[in-house]
Write an enzyme that holds these catalytic residues in place. Structure first.
Site, short mmCIF file in Angstrom:
data_model
loop_
_atom_site.label_atom_id
_atom_site.label_comp_id
_atom_site.label_asym_id
_atom_site.label_seq_id
_atom_site.Cartn_x
_atom_site.Cartn_y
_atom_site.Cartn_z
CD GLU A 1 9.40 13.60 11.13
OE1 GLU A 1 8.29 13.11 11.39
OE2 GLU A 1 10.27 13.00 10.46
CD GLU B 1 -2.44 9.06 1.02
OE1 GLU B 1 -1.89 7.95 1.19
OE2 GLU B 1 -2.59 9.88 1.95
CE LYS C 1 -1.76 3.04 1.94
NZ LYS C 1 -1.53 4.46 1.54
CB CYS D 1 13.20 9.25 8.21
SG CYS D 1 14.14 7.90 7.51
#
Ligand code: NAD
Length: 499
Positions: A390, A192, A189, A297
């Site tokens: 973050e 999107e 997955k 990251c």
């Protein structure tokens, strides 16, 4: 380009459109059963380059059925034959390197060079998968006279992976090589926001000989991920994304007994002491927080400047002032991300920080996307959100501290634990810091300490939920179950109580 291929022939940053990003189930393109779609934006231009289907539990059910049907054939295919598919995929990726790189560049906003580097790193992960055939022969031993014990690593079965927007081709390849070569079938997955890289990978995997149903791609958002975490026939799920979602997905899957490994966000600290090499340190820090527009990251987030490191700060400021937006650095992913990042800068300024380089009003002629230039904020204090949360954009927060221990204490207080670096010319100082950092990936004089294969990738603390790392040999362990077989073929005079 036919309706259902995503082949991308761009040779420039000019706007390109793509076919609708459907689901890839059992080797066929399918719409989501709900009929819902959402736009995929090109971040450079801020306008849709295509639509992506939005799936839910019904589509997960269809993908599980396809993965289940393919499982018996794939898991009984000999390991070395499964490996050959990965070899062919590697060669196809190399042949299509330019196209894959442009695709990642267009859907994510990376510069072409950054996108190409990320695809090449994905190929390196595939190479790791192909090498497993020579590493995992298992082991056996005569444990008592005439009694043998053997271990084999068996596939988990149907597995799934959920990936973020920032590395459309690379992060799926943190999961697929180990999972597929081990004999699992898989449902991926992707984000999107960047569905095309995964779909193109699935097409290439088919061309490489991967049987239908072994790799399925489901597009969508929260409902699709929840469907994967909940489905009783999916045995293991890996996730890469923000800490907030990683934690939710980890808990949801673990609650129904699934094997889960969920990598989250980061806030990486770079400690700079006065004896650090000025050029090496400044160029490293500048590249770390501006590369991929800070959407890594592993990017530098906070520079902990110990004592007098002014010359290094001045050099960083000088270097990032030369970054050409749109050429050396791309846009950020969405206008919401743009607003979040500029919000952090506004707030720090209001709370008394000094903005040394300000990227808030950056623009690129002819490209009306989500641009923000490199930003350096000095005199950041712990109460400012930019110090601890973050940001995930091209922003460097500088905190001035008097001692190395003070810097290490700040790094240790941060709940994240992805990466931490020390810049120094002293082996002793380097070792002192590395032994005390609360981070899974540490570095000496390196700003983006990604462990190259076969060293595994993964952080600590709030940067990862679950055990083990996602790449390298740990990845193979995650997608397999050890089966121990103890055997005896003759009565032995001296058997003991255990056998
Ligand atoms: P995200 O958490 O918003 O999305 C990641 C995935 O989760 C996507 O596929 C998305 O569709 C899905 N998702 C989003 N909201 C969900 C919800 N409420 N429930 C279930 N699924 C949901 O992350 P992102 O914005 O795509 O990526 C950026 C983040 O990923 C940053 O925090 C970055 O640090 C992190 N990241 C971490 C690593 C790592 O190795 N630790 C690597 C890359 C990115």
């Amino acid at each position: 380009m036919s309706e259902n291929t995503y082949a991308f022939s761009a040779r420039s940053y000019d706007f390109q459109s793509c076919a609708k990003a459907k689901n890839w189930i059992g080797g066929e393109w399918r719409d989501a059963q709900s009929g819902t779609t959402m736009p995929v934006l090109n971040p450079r231009y801020g306008k849709p380059m295509g639509d992506v289907v939005v799936s839910d539990a019904k589509d997960i059910e269809a993908a599980v059925a396809a993965a289940k049907a393919a499982l018996p054939g794939w898991k009984t295919t000999p390991f070395k034959e499964r490996t050959q598919v990965l070899f062919r995929l590697k060669h196809l990726m190399e042949e299509n390197l330019e196209e894959l790189s442009w695709l990642a560049s267009h859907e994510n906003g990376k510069t072409y060079g950054e996108a190409k580097a990320s695809v090449l790193k994905g190929i390196e992960c595939l190479e790791m998968g192909t090498s497993l055939q020579n590493m995992v022969a298992g082991g056996q031993m005569e444990v008592s006279r005439g009694v043998h014990c053997q271990v084999t690593y068996e596939p988990v079965g149907i597995c799934a992976g959920v990936t973020p927007f920032n590395f459309p081709v690379m992060v799926p390849l943190w999961m697929l090589p180990q999972a597929l070569v081990a004999g699992n079938t898989f449902i991926l997955k992707p984000s999107e926001q960047v569905p095309y890289g995964s779909l193109r990978l699935a097409e290439l995997a088919k061309e490489a000989g991967l049987p239908a149903g072994v790799l399925n791609v489901i597009n969508g958002t929260k409902a699709a991920v929840e469907g994967l975490a909940d489905h009783p026939e999916i045995g293991a799920v890996a996730f890469v994304g923000s800490t907030k979602v990683a934690k939710i997905v980890y808990q949801r899957g673990a609650a129904v007994g699934k094997r889960m490994l969920c990598l989250g966000g980061a806030k990486n600290h770079l400690v700079v002491v006065p004896d650090a090499n000025i050029d090496l340190t400044a160029s490293n820090i500048a590249a770390s927080f501006t590369g991929c527009a800070g959407q890594r990251c592993m990017a530098a987030a906070v520079m902990l400047a110990v004592g007098d490191t002014q010359k290094i700060i001045d050099r960083v400021v000088d270097m990032v002032g030369k970054v050409r937006l749109g050429v050396d650095m791309g846009p950020v992913i969405t206008k919401e991300a743009h607003a979040r990042i500029t919000g952090f800068i506004d707030q720090a300024e209001k709370m008394g920080a000094k903005i040394l380089v300000d990227g808030r009003n950056a623009k690129v002629a002819g490209a009306d996307g989500h641009w923000i230039g490199p930003t350096v904020i000095d005199q950041v204090t712990e109460d400012m959100p930019v110090a601890c949360d973050e940001v995930f954009g091209p922003v460097l927060a500088i905190r001035r501290v008097a001692t190395l221990d003070e810097a290490i204490a700040i790094e240790n207080r941060c709940p994240y634990g992805n990466a931490a670096s020390i810049y120094t010319s002293s082996g002793h100082v380097a070792r002192y810091a590395i032994e005390r950092f609360e981070a899974g990936m540490c570095a000496i004089n390196i700003g983006v300490p990604v462990p190259r294969e076969p060293f595994s990738f993964g952080g600590w603390n709030d940067s990862k939920f679950g055990h083990g790392d996602i790449t390298g040999f740990d990845g193979y362990r995650f997608w397999t179950r050890p089966r121990k077989v103890t055997s005896k073929w003759e009565v032995q005079a001296d058997t003991n109580w255990m056998s």
